[in-house]
Design an enzyme around this catalytic site. Structure first.
Site, short mmCIF file in Angstrom:
data_model
loop_
_atom_site.label_atom_id
_atom_site.label_comp_id
_atom_site.label_asym_id
_atom_site.label_seq_id
_atom_site.Cartn_x
_atom_site.Cartn_y
_atom_site.Cartn_z
N HIS A 271 -26.80 -6.82 46.53
CA HIS A 271 -27.54 -7.42 45.41
C HIS A 271 -28.59 -6.44 44.86
O HIS A 271 -28.49 -6.00 43.74
CB HIS A 271 -28.19 -8.77 45.75
N ASP A 322 -18.56 -11.98 47.05
CA ASP A 322 -19.64 -12.70 47.73
C ASP A 322 -19.33 -14.18 47.94
O ASP A 322 -18.67 -14.55 48.90
CB ASP A 322 -20.94 -12.49 46.93
ZN LIG Z 1 -23.87 -12.56 50.55
#
Ligand SMILES: [Zn+2]
Length: 449
Positions: A271, A322
């Site tokens: 991220h 994800d």
């Molecule tokens: Zn994750």
């Protein structure tokens, strides 16, 4: 020795001046590796396996939580925040055991294969029984994931995740008890007993600076260094994490990781959404990989991370699906560029070639497969073939295959997948899991009941 010749109508191949699309490409594979790549080789020879369309390196999905696939749709009702989404996610996590996780993950990894993904980085923290009791094999859940990847025909790097606390100085909450080994030494002892396989490598992960006390980060980093394993960590996805870290330690999460030896070229920060200028410098100076998960980051309203600045500073960029709001490596790739366009109101931050490299070579390297993600002699024979005659991809000349793949294609255009020389997806049909949609439907329905 088993030798197979694949013949691709078009292939995206490395070239001294950058990748180019070549035609009539003969690819010889022996014992799972490419031994020869010959462009302009004429028509498909007798005995070769003909692959119509555009052949690309197999795509690496560098960040996955397989069980999040069960949330698809149900977390799109109403509003809420990242943290209310997480409560729903914990309810599904609580329902899984090794048998049901094997069934669910097999279906999810088969969906990945159909989408063009040849390797997955599974960020795995669902270690123990609900409440924290140990299974007879303390790695039963991890071994189920490794077996699931084998059944779906793809490679896996099991990023076994250290998860010890619910926040800075806070004990795990009830749903988190099954994530925790108690301390980082117990985590290292358990992880050392995981069994790798030809299709599976073992890596490490720090869930986040919230979930591993600062004094125990070094144990995880040291285990990864001693074993040469990839090390992944969620980093600054939410501003609340930054605020809590600053309150507890007086530094940003990136600085805390740097100070405890977590950053480096075998490390991937996942991220990296909310960073300071100093954070970017620390990540770049340490050659840390950055795994962007754009479809999840937009789904969870995280914000748009500084991927372009990180890449320009020297960080390799990789891509992951994800939470599996969708599983589509082409959507992840184009989202990186398109999000940047919306943010800056200018175009042209990433070339299609650079985005295919993120999903291919750099993604694989970040998962400990440096010999995958390239179509060249010596590399693992992992490739994905996209249709160039679908309603989405028809029209552009084949020379613009990279641009077509990244900016127009979808997972539904994947026609073939070859992993280690094995033809796993043939003409859009998974060869090992007969009905992937039914497998997803059945396994997810069982968790809801
Ligand atoms: Zn994750």
């Amino acid at each position: 020795m088993s030798v197979t010749t694949y013949w691709a109508e078009h292939a995206w191949l490395p070239h001294a001046n950058g990748p180019v699309v070549e035609r009539d490409v003969s690819i010889t594979v022996a014992d799972g590796r490419i031994t020869r790549v010959a462009p302009d080789s004429g028509p498909c020879p007798p005995g070769a396996v003909r692959l119509a369309g555009l052949l690309l390196p197999g795509q690496a999905n560098a960040h996955s939580h397989a069980f999040h696939r069960a949330l698809r749709g149900s977390v799109q009702v109403g509003s809420g925040t990242f943290w209310t989404w997480r409560d729903t996610m914990y309810r599904f996590a609580g329902a899984l055991d090794p048998d049901s996780y094997l069934a669910l993950a097999t279906a999810v990894y088969a969906e990945m294969a159909l989408a063009g993904i040849t390797s997955v980085g599974e960020f795995h923290y669902l270690h123990h029984a609900p409440g924290g009791g140990r299974y007879a094999d303390p790695n039963a859940m991890g071994h189920a994931l490794i077996e699931a990847a084998a059944r779906a025909g793809i490679r896996i790097t099991l990023l076994d995740t250290c998860y010890l606390s619910s926040g800075f100085g806070a004990e795990p909450t009830k749903p988190q008890l099954r994530f925790s080994d108690g301390d980082s030494d117990a985590w290292a002892e358990r992880v050392s007993a995981l069994r790798a396989a030809e299709h599976a490598r073992i890596g490490a992960a720090v869930h986040s600076v919230r979930a591993v006390p600062a004094g125990q980060l070094g144990t995880v980093a040291q285990w990864a260094t001693e074993t040469g394993a990839p090390l992944h960590v969620h980093l600054s996805e939410q501003t609340a994490e930054n605020d809590a870290c600053l309150a507890a330690h007086g530094v940003t999460p990136t600085r805390l990781l740097a100070d405890h030896g977590v950053l480096g070229p075998r490390t991937s920060a996942v991220h990296a959404t909310h960073l300071t200028d100093e954070d970017i410098r620390l990540l770049a100076d340490s050659s840390t990989n950055i795994c962007m998960c754009p479809t999840t980051e937009r789904d969870l309203a995280d914000g748009i991370g500084p991927a372009r600045r990180l890449a320009s500073a020297g960080c390799p960029i990789t891509l992951g699906s994800d939470s599996h709001a969708v599983i589509d490596p082409f959507e992840e790739a184009r989202a990186l560029e398109l999000d940047e366009r919306l943010h800056t109101r200018t175009r042209g931050h990433w070339t299609a070639n650079a985005l295919l490299r993120a999903g291919g070579q750099d993604g694989h390297a970040s998962l400990g497969w440096p010999d995958a993600g390239r179509i060249e002699a010596g590399a693992l024979a992992d490739f994905t073939v996209l249709a160039l005659d679908s309603v989405r991809t028809a029209g552009p000349p084949p020379a613009l295959g990279a641009e077509t793949a990244v900016f127009a294609a979808s997972a539904a255009d994947v026609r073939h997948l070859v992993v280690g020389g094995r033809h796993i997806v043939k003409d859009g049909v998974h060869q090992l899991v007969p009905d992937v949609a039914a497998a997803l439907s059945t396994t997810i329905a069982a968790l809801r009941s």
